[in-house]
Design an enzyme around this catalytic site. Structure first.
Site, mmCIF file in Angstrom:
data_model
loop_
_atom_site.group_PDB
_atom_site.id
_atom_site.type_symbol
_atom_site.label_atom_id
_atom_site.label_comp_id
_atom_site.label_asym_id
_atom_site.label_seq_id
_atom_site.Cartn_x
_atom_site.Cartn_y
_atom_site.Cartn_z
ATOM 1 C CD GLU A 108 -1.387 34.998 -30.623
ATOM 2 O OE1 GLU A 108 -1.740 34.308 -31.605
ATOM 3 O OE2 GLU A 108 -0.944 36.151 -30.733
ATOM 4 C CD GLU A 143 5.795 35.970 -34.373
ATOM 5 O OE1 GLU A 143 6.869 36.323 -33.830
ATOM 6 O OE2 GLU A 143 5.671 35.850 -35.602
#
Length: 345
Positions: free
Chosen positions: A170, A312
């Site tokens: 994310e 991430e």
């Protein structure tokens, strides 16, 4: 179940667990000598429905979205960093980009609701619900319609991709605040135990963030049902990840969960379909203070504990080789009988 929440049945309907455990126990090693890898072998065999599982075409999905709550000063970085980091992912310069290349993971960035218009290109999946959520300290972050649209979009993203494994990542300035709010409301944990420094707040910034989140919880004190909680205090990227997890579990794909924010999406989704947790592998425990409580709320044991707090999908990518090794050991490691090695007396 319905068009939002697919049917997810329990694993091992035909006694596969017993066969897998026998296969693991008769490998050329003392019982249990591979520790947590043996648990992982069993989990992967059950998810993929095979005594000789193989991971195929893994997809690393980084869901990105902006949060209106950043207007209240809950992050050390401005919201513009969300779209700038999306560009960095797509250009191949982020940590997760490097790790995806190293481990042969197909990396896609899903624009769930970034406050920026991106030019179409390879690796970008455009599913924008809106240019960031509303400020949840003033009202709901999303309408119910937006929340449901994000869940549907997450399911559709997974349906459109090949393979039998999904790794979650994310990006979204302010999303550690949304994750902390979801954890506090869904688990009942004290807010102080759920809030962390996120992108690197100092002590004053952490105190400000905690005070803001206390106001948010008070404003939405009557909101208790999972989807209502998600709409009130979540994010477009979190809602879309929840949909992706639901779909992946329904398809019996392995779901590799990254850290605190991806964990909040899985926690939310598990309140809608508890059986999906059987399909999840939790890659690591992050440095975010609430992550241990979040993992405990899901009965999860992470593979790594490296003090990461990047997000991430970096932790998921770092743990990926352990999944590959577990499958290879389960398939290819010799048994005592096959190797002609004497077993325990």
């Amino acid at each position: 179940m319905n068009d939002l929440v697919p049917l997810i049945t329990p694993l091992d309907p035909h006694g596969l667990a017993d066969a897998l455990q026998r296969r693991i126990d008769t490998k050329t090693k003392p019982l249990g000598a591979l520790g947590q890898l043996e648990t992982l072998m069993l989990r992967l065999g059950l998810i993929l429905g095979s005594e000789t599982p193989q991971l195929v075409a893994p997809q690393l999905l980084v869901f990105a979205g902006d949060h209106g709550l950043t207007a209240q000063g809950v992050s050390a970085y401005p919201s513009e960093v969300s779209w700038q980091m999306v560009e960095n992912f797509l250009a191949g310069g982020a940590a997760v980009s490097v790790l995806a290349r190293q481990h042969g993971l197909a990396l896609h960035v899903v624009d769930a609701g970034v406050a920026h218009d991106f030019a179409p290109r390879a690796g970008l999946i455009a599913r924008k619900i809106g240019p960031g959520t509303a400020d949840c300290s003033l009202g709901p972050a999303m309408t119910r319609e937006q929340c449901e649209a994000a869940l549907h979009a997450g399911r559709e993203v997974v349906r459109g991709l090949p393979g039998n494994a999904v790794l979650l990542g994310e990006m979204g300035i302010g999303n550690s605040s949304a994750a902390a709010l979801l954890l506090a409301r869904l688990s009942g944990a004290p807010l102080a135990d759920c809030v962390g420094r996120g992108t690197g707040l100092d002590d004053a910034g952490l105190a400000r963030k905690t005070a803001v989140l206390e106001r948010v919880l008070a404003r939405h004190a009557d909101v208790q049902e999972p989807l209502d909680v998600l709409a009130a205090m979540g994010g477009f990227e979190i809602a879309m990840m929840a949909g992706a997890v639901l779909e992946a579990a329904a398809q019996r794909r392995v779901v590799v969960v990254d850290g605190f924010i991806t964990g909040s999406a899985v926690l939310l989704a598990s309140r809608l379909a508890p059986a999906l947790l059987q399909c999840c592998v939790f890659s690591h425990c992050s440095a975010e203070p609430g992550h241990r409580s979040m993992l405990a709320a899901m009965g999860a044991r992470p593979l790594l504990d490296l003090g990461l707090r990047l997000g991430e999908g970096s932790g998921a990518a770092l743990a990926w080789p352990l999944l590959v090794s577990a499958c290879d050991l389960l398939r290819d490691m010799a048994s005592f009988e096959a190797a002609g090695v004497s077993g325990k007396a």
